[in-house]
Design a protein around this motif. Structure first.
Motif: not given
Length: 414
Positions: A53-69, A71-81
């Motif tokens: 395993l030489v690279g890795f990336m994870a994503a939280h299953d978030f929703r993000l507040s935007v003006p008036g709404a 929206l589904p928004c993956p939150g990337l984390t643990f980005v590693s090479v």
């Protein structure tokens, strides 16, 4: 040639070891277990060179507040090479796969916190929110220009994290709608990230404390989440006790004033530090002495990526009418590239191809992402040479449409 594929649960510990190698980290057993548990709840993508395993990336299953709404928004984390596979396109491949998955899942935006600001612009991310660090000299009473709310303050029992979340969680969720840029915070993040017994970065800090304001039996009018650190007189100079503020939410400036006043009056402390406050924090205006209340740092916070520009622009509310032809470039997601007519206002928005029409603004998706939450002004990017304005006033018109009453902001680092 590396193979990009899903990282199974059995490889989570390998992924963590890679991340700790890349970030020069040696967390204790409890933190490692928490990271492992967190990744169980994330999308996980790895780059494999054979069995390694030489690279890795994870994503939280978030929703993000935007003006008036929201929206589904993956939150990337643990980005590693791995250091053995740098500059070989591993990060590019991981990012491409994550963005592809986000698009297929119907997420018009993606977000991350950048460990190095120079990296993510080339993948279309723009710095969409700003944070500031505020320090209060609390060796004397906090001087205020307004009257603090005098309703009762009370401590919440944080030894029962689930009970504490039941008190402040609904208030936090409602507050998300008042500022763009805030990700959802489920029970796991509350109990395992915000209300853990020990702060992972400073073990000398106390367990978390919560103070809420409001009459008993009535809805909470505001709260503060903080930890404390005792004074240190072991060295040649004495370091006064510190109050470390993690989050402060309030219905009104008077409620905020009461909470800040309480923090500054805690015995055996001489300094209140608050990292990641919004740049338009009311404290900076109602503090009577700005030598006592100082901004000691300002920094880019949440980085945003527009995965589906049309869905992102039509999915948020607009503060003023705007009709512009945008000439957009996106090196990573070609479907976003081209000329498009944006027609938006308080009653909705439309975004359609405008081939052959003269553009009013030419810009990269990175710059549009930076402006999307209203935290960066297009006119400033024109002045910086990053956006080309072909029709006078076009950038100001876009800014007027994107404007929000409060600056986009989050302290939810992930």
């Amino acid at each position: 040639m590396v193979d990009i594929r899903e990282v199974p649960e059995s490889d989570i510990d390998r992924a963590l070891e890679l991340a700790y190698l890349v970030f020069h980290d040696r967390p204790e057993k409890e933190a490692r277990e928490r990271h492992h548990d967190m990744l169980l709840h994330c999308t996980r993508i790895g780059a494999y060179d054979g069995d390694a395993l030489v690279g890795f990336m994870a994503a939280h299953d978030f929703r993000l507040s935007v003006p008036g709404a929201d929206l589904p928004c993956p939150g990337l984390t643990f980005v590693s090479v791995s250091p053995t596979h740098r500059r070989r396109g591993v990060l590019t491949s991981l990012m491409g796969e994550m963005l592809r998955r986000a698009g297929e899942a119907g997420s018009p935006i993606a977000a991350l916190w950048a460990s190095e600001a120079a990296i993510y612009g080339r993948f279309g991310y723009g710095s969409a929110t700003q944070g500031v660090t505020i320090e209060i000299d609390s060796t004397r009473p906090l001087a205020l220009r307004i009257e603090a709310d005098r309703r009762p303050l009370r401590l919440v029992d944080t030894s029962d994290p689930e009970g504490a979340v039941a008190v402040i969680g609904p208030y936090h969720e409602a507050a998300r709608a008042t500022r763009a840029g805030r990700p959802t915070r489920g029970e796991w993040r509350w109990t395992e990230e915000w209300l853990t017994e020990q702060d992972e970065e400073d073990e000398e800090l106390s367990p978390p404390r919560i103070i809420v304001l409001g009459e008993p039996g009535e809805p909470v009018a505001g709260y503060v989440l903080y930890r404390t650190k005792p004074e240190d007189d072991s060295g040649p100079t004495r370091t006064p006790g510190r109050v470390q503020v993690y989050e402060l939410e309030a219905d009104t400036p008077a409620v905020a004033a009461a909470l800040w006043e309480c923090l500054a009056s805690l015995d055996l402390t001489g300094r209140v530090c608050a990292w990641g406050r919004p740049a338009d924090d009311p404290l900076l205006h109602f503090a009577a002495d700005r030598d006592q209340v100082r901004v000691t740092a300002a920094f880019p916070a949440l980085w945003l990526r527009l995965v589906d520009v049309g869905a992102a622009l039509t999915g948020r509310s607009w503060a003023a009418p705007v009709e512009l032809v945008l000439e957009l470039t996106d090196a990573r997601l070609p479907a976003n590239t081209g000329r498009f007519r944006l027609k938006a206002g308080p009653h909705g928005a439309a975004y359609e191809p405008a081939d052959g029409q003269a553009p009013d603004l030419s810009l990269d998706v990175r710059e549009l992402a930076a402006c999307y939450l209203g935290g960066t002004r297009a006119v400033e990017l024109v002045a910086a040479g990053l956006v080309a304005e072909h029709a006078p006033g076009a950038a100001a018109a876009l800014d007027a449409g994107l404007r929000t009453a409060l600056l986009a902001h989050t302290a939810d680092e992930f």
